[in-house]
Design a protein around this motif. Structure first.
Motif, PDB file in Angstrom:
ATOM      1  N   ALA A 270       0.831  -1.206   0.000  1.00 14.47           N
ATOM      2  CA  ALA A 270       0.000   0.000   0.000  1.00 14.47           C
ATOM      3  C   ALA A 270       0.865   1.255   0.000  1.00 14.47           C
ATOM      4  O   ALA A 270       1.850   1.346   0.727  1.00 14.47           O
ATOM      5  CB  ALA A 270      -0.913  -0.016   1.209  1.00 14.47           C
ATOM      6  N   VAL A 271       0.495   2.201  -0.803  1.00 13.87           N
ATOM      7  CA  VAL A 271       1.203   3.493  -0.864  1.00 13.87           C
ATOM      8  C   VAL A 271       0.703   4.362   0.291  1.00 13.87           C
ATOM      9  O   VAL A 271      -0.498   4.516   0.467  1.00 13.87           O
ATOM     10  CB  VAL A 271       0.925   4.189  -2.216  1.00 13.87           C
ATOM     11  N   PRO A 272       1.616   4.930   1.103  1.00  6.89           N
ATOM     12  CA  PRO A 272       1.167   5.767   2.224  1.00  6.89           C
ATOM     13  C   PRO A 272       0.360   6.962   1.722  1.00  6.89           C
ATOM     14  O   PRO A 272       0.563   7.433   0.603  1.00  6.89           O
ATOM     15  CB  PRO A 272       2.466   6.231   2.883  1.00  6.89           C
ATOM     16  N   ASN A 273      -0.506   7.425   2.588  1.00  9.55           N
ATOM     17  CA  ASN A 273      -1.405   8.508   2.194  1.00  9.55           C
ATOM     18  C   ASN A 273      -0.861   9.876   2.603  1.00  9.55           C
ATOM     19  O   ASN A 273      -1.553  10.673   3.210  1.00  9.55           O
ATOM     20  CB  ASN A 273      -2.778   8.270   2.839  1.00  9.55           C
ATOM     21  N   ASP A 274       0.416  10.128   2.311  1.00  9.52           N
ATOM     22  CA  ASP A 274       1.030  11.396   2.709  1.00  9.52           C
ATOM     23  C   ASP A 274       1.184  12.317   1.500  1.00  9.52           C
ATOM     24  O   ASP A 274       1.241  11.866   0.360  1.00  9.52           O
ATOM     25  CB  ASP A 274       2.411  11.150   3.315  1.00  9.52           C
ATOM     26  N   ALA A 275       1.309  13.594   1.779  1.00  8.36           N
ATOM     27  CA  ALA A 275       1.423  14.573   0.697  1.00  8.36           C
ATOM     28  C   ALA A 275       2.762  14.428  -0.024  1.00  8.36           C
ATOM     29  O   ALA A 275       2.825  14.457  -1.252  1.00  8.36           O
ATOM     30  CB  ALA A 275       1.267  15.976   1.261  1.00  8.36           C
ATOM     31  N   GLU A 276       3.844  14.267   0.759  1.00  5.95           N
ATOM     32  CA  GLU A 276       5.164  14.173   0.139  1.00  5.95           C
ATOM     33  C   GLU A 276       5.678  12.752   0.232  1.00  5.95           C
ATOM     34  O   GLU A 276       5.849  12.211   1.338  1.00  5.95           O
ATOM     35  CB  GLU A 276       6.130  15.126   0.832  1.00  5.95           C
ATOM     36  N   LEU A 277       5.911  12.159  -0.933  1.00  2.00           N
ATOM     37  CA  LEU A 277       6.319  10.754  -0.977  1.00  2.00           C
ATOM     38  C   LEU A 277       7.605  10.592  -1.771  1.00  2.00           C
ATOM     39  O   LEU A 277       7.894  11.359  -2.690  1.00  2.00           O
ATOM     40  CB  LEU A 277       5.235   9.912  -1.660  1.00  2.00           C
ATOM     41  N   PHE A 278       8.357   9.562  -1.396  1.00  3.13           N
ATOM     42  CA  PHE A 278       9.580   9.231  -2.127  1.00  3.13           C
ATOM     43  C   PHE A 278       9.574   7.764  -2.521  1.00  3.13           C
ATOM     44  O   PHE A 278       9.174   6.898  -1.731  1.00  3.13           O
ATOM     45  CB  PHE A 278      10.818   9.498  -1.272  1.00  3.13           C
ATOM     46  N   LEU A 279      10.058   7.509  -3.728  1.00  2.00           N
ATOM     47  CA  LEU A 279      10.323   6.147  -4.163  1.00  2.00           C
ATOM     48  C   LEU A 279      11.738   5.806  -3.692  1.00  2.00           C
ATOM     49  O   LEU A 279      12.662   6.598  -3.876  1.00  2.00           O
ATOM     50  CB  LEU A 279      10.254   6.088  -5.692  1.00  2.00           C
ATOM     51  N   VAL A 280      11.887   4.651  -3.054  1.00  2.00           N
ATOM     52  CA  VAL A 280      13.201   4.221  -2.564  1.00  2.00           C
ATOM     53  C   VAL A 280      13.733   3.156  -3.517  1.00  2.00           C
ATOM     54  O   VAL A 280      13.144   2.082  -3.638  1.00  2.00           O
ATOM     55  CB  VAL A 280      13.081   3.608  -1.146  1.00  2.00           C
ATOM     56  N   VAL A 281      14.809   3.476  -4.215  1.00  2.55           N
ATOM     57  CA  VAL A 281      15.355   2.508  -5.162  1.00  2.55           C
ATOM     58  C   VAL A 281      16.700   2.005  -4.642  1.00  2.55           C
ATOM     59  O   VAL A 281      17.689   2.741  -4.625  1.00  2.55           O
ATOM     60  CB  VAL A 281      15.556   3.126  -6.559  1.00  2.55           C
ATOM     61  N   HIS A 282      16.716   0.769  -4.169  1.00  2.55           N
ATOM     62  CA  HIS A 282      17.985   0.151  -3.758  1.00  2.55           C
ATOM     63  C   HIS A 282      18.709  -0.329  -5.013  1.00  2.55           C
ATOM     64  O   HIS A 282      18.095  -0.971  -5.868  1.00  2.55           O
ATOM     65  CB  HIS A 282      17.738  -1.044  -2.828  1.00  2.55           C
ATOM     66  N   SER A 283      20.011  -0.042  -5.072  1.00  7.15           N
ATOM     67  CA  SER A 283      20.697  -0.327  -6.339  1.00  7.15           C
ATOM     68  C   SER A 283      20.746  -1.815  -6.664  1.00  7.15           C
ATOM     69  O   SER A 283      20.829  -2.186  -7.824  1.00  7.15           O
ATOM     70  CB  SER A 283      22.088   0.299  -6.350  1.00  7.15           C
ATOM     71  N   GLU A 284      20.652  -2.679  -5.631  1.00  8.12           N
ATOM     72  CA  GLU A 284      20.684  -4.122  -5.931  1.00  8.12           C
ATOM     73  C   GLU A 284      19.317  -4.642  -6.374  1.00  8.12           C
ATOM     74  O   GLU A 284      19.196  -5.762  -6.855  1.00  8.12           O
ATOM     75  CB  GLU A 284      21.215  -4.916  -4.726  1.00  8.12           C
ATOM     76  N   LYS A 285      18.277  -3.817  -6.216  1.00 12.85           N
ATOM     77  CA  LYS A 285      16.933  -4.279  -6.555  1.00 12.85           C
ATOM     78  C   LYS A 285      16.495  -3.845  -7.944  1.00 12.85           C
ATOM     79  O   LYS A 285      15.457  -4.266  -8.451  1.00 12.85           O
ATOM     80  CB  LYS A 285      15.931  -3.782  -5.514  1.00 12.85           C
ATOM     81  N   LEU A 286      17.310  -2.992  -8.530  1.00  9.58           N
ATOM     82  CA  LEU A 286      17.017  -2.528  -9.886  1.00  9.58           C
ATOM     83  C   LEU A 286      17.644  -3.542 -10.837  1.00  9.58           C
ATOM     84  O   LEU A 286      18.805  -3.885 -10.687  1.00  9.58           O
ATOM     85  CB  LEU A 286      17.699  -1.171 -10.050  1.00  9.58           C
ATOM     86  N   THR A 287      16.875  -4.064 -11.782  1.00  5.09           N
ATOM     87  CA  THR A 287      17.471  -5.032 -12.698  1.00  5.09           C
ATOM     88  C   THR A 287      17.584  -4.427 -14.092  1.00  5.09           C
ATOM     89  O   THR A 287      16.661  -3.752 -14.563  1.00  5.09           O
ATOM     90  CB  THR A 287      16.640  -6.335 -12.771  1.00  5.09           C
ATOM     91  N   ALA A 288      18.726  -4.684 -14.707  1.00  3.40           N
ATOM     92  CA  ALA A 288      18.897  -4.241 -16.089  1.00  3.40           C
ATOM     93  C   ALA A 288      18.020  -5.143 -16.944  1.00  3.40           C
ATOM     94  O   ALA A 288      17.950  -6.340 -16.731  1.00  3.40           O
ATOM     95  CB  ALA A 288      20.354  -4.377 -16.497  1.00  3.40           C
TER      96      ALA A 288
END
Ligand SMILES: Nc1ncnc2c1ncn2[C@@H]1O[C@H](COP(=O)(O)OP(=O)(O)OP(=O)(O)O)[C@@H](O)[C@H]1O
Ligand SMILES: [Mg+2]
Length: 363
Positions: A270-288
């Motif tokens: 679930a996406v939090p219901n806040d006004a200011e949100l950030f996507l957290v991208v861990h470098s090991e979780k991003l796949t080419a």
């Protein structure tokens, strides 16, 4: 070594403790329960209040409000030497002119323990840290790691039920640090004592702890297992502090998706219901995604800006088409190397919806 030093382990309870220096709040009202035998690290940036919290536990800092319990006992007003707490300071605080044995038995002297008990305790404590036979050595004749172990033996010799450590390994080089981390883990298991360990090194905290308490500006932001802190950070501060993460501002679309510069990303959680949100991208979780089929969820494309060969892995920096910057880490095996691109080449990457973490802005 068959003897276990701490016999009846107790937990610690910090109840609504706070600390003000004049009008400056070094510690906000704080509650923390540490279970008997648990290893809890306190992790946070410089000035966040870690040593203040440890000082309140050890009795060197009097809290402005609140109380501290060791098991069932309220120790808030007890002086340090009455508290049954072993302490290892960052700089070891050994007496350089005294030999190892005199340093290690110092707490017995301070506590007026009968001299007849000293030899057996000294032997047990030195054996525990594998310094049997070093009793007569002077402190300046020891290596950094050996000095550290003397400090540990001194903290354990009076069988404390709680051991506090304030950045005990920060003066050591990387290799010795890693060896000592493993030794400390073994000691913790052998002693079955409760440990509270201050560090500002996230990797050290992740490696050693049952739970980590993240501190920021005198406040405990999140107290959780290493895995949960990494994968379920409470806010942008924790997310930025744990792991190798890039935080990108996003807009909430609905309960399960966000918008990143015009690209819709699906989130398993679930996406939090806040006004200011950030996507957290861990470098090991991003796949080419070299052969990305259209329809792959959470596909992003951009241009490689830099590749860094780092031994066991390769870190690739990229700039997305709308300008956001990210990095991904691939193993430096043949598959990873096949992804190596020169700066300027195009690259497609994907984040699995399970790994798509969205957090609110820290307060
Ligand atoms: N005796 C004191 N008088 C006034 N302010 C203090 C005192 N001791 C600490 N502080 C302030 O309280 C805040 C927290 O200090 P603390 O030593 O707990 O930080 P820390 O998290 O241990 O930092 P570091 O990682 O640098 O050791 C800091 O802003 C510090 O300047
Ligand atoms: Mg400190």
């Amino acid at each position: 070594m068959s003897r276990t030093i701490a016999r009846d382990t107790v937990g610690v309870s910090i109840r609504a403790a706070s600390k003000f220096y004049g009008s400056f709040r070094a510690l906000d009202e704080t509650n923390l329960e540490v279970a008997p035998g648990e290893f809890v690290s306190i992790l946070g940036p410089s000035g966040s209040g870690k040593t203040t919290l440890l000082g309140i536990l050890g009795g060197f800092v009097q809290p402005t409000s609140g109380s501290i319990f060791l098991g069932q006992r309220d120790i808030t007003l007890e002086p340090p030497h009455k508290r049954d707490i072993g302490i290892v300071f960052q700089n070891y605080a050994l007496f350089p002119h005294m030999n190892v044995a005199d340093n290690v038995t110092f707490p017995l002297r301070a506590r007026r323990m009968p001299k007849s008990e000293w030899p057996a305790r000294l032997k047990a404590a030195l054996d525990m840290v594998e310094l049997g036979g070093f009793g007569e050595r002077k402190i300046h004749e020891l290596s950094g790691g050996q000095r550290q172990r003397v400090a540990l033996a001194r903290a354990m010799i009076f069988e404390p039920r709680l051991i506090l450590m304030d950045e005990p390994l920060s003066a050591l080089d990387k290799q010795l640090r890693e060896t000592m981390q493993i030794e400390l883990k073994h000691l913790h298991r052998k002693l079955a004592a409760t440990m509270i360990y201050v560090t500002h090194d996230q990797r050290e905290a992740l490696t050693m702890s049952d739970r980590i308490a993240i501190m920021n500006k005198g406040r405990l932001v999140q107290v959780d297992t290493p895995e949960r802190l990494h994968d379920n950070p409470a806010d942008s501060f924790v997310a930025g502090f744990i792991g190798e993460a890039t935080l990108l501002p996003v807009r909430r679309v609905d309960d399960r998706s966000v918008d990143l510069d015009g690209t819709r990303l699906v989130c398993a959680r679930a996406v939090p219901n806040d006004a200011e949100l950030f996507l957290v991208v861990h470098s090991e979780k991003l796949t080419a995604a070299p052969d990305a089929v259209p329809g792959t969820p959470n596909l992003l494309s951009g241009v490689v800006t830099e590749t860094l060969y780092q031994g066991e892995s390769i870190r690739i920096f990229l700039e997305l088409d709308r300008g956001a910057r990210l990095s991904l880490r691939v193993p430096s095996n043949h598959q990873g190397r096949s992804l190596l691109k020169a700066p300027g080449e195009r690259i497609a990457v994907a984040i699995h919806p399970d790994d798509t973490i969205v957090v609110p802005q820290a307060r």
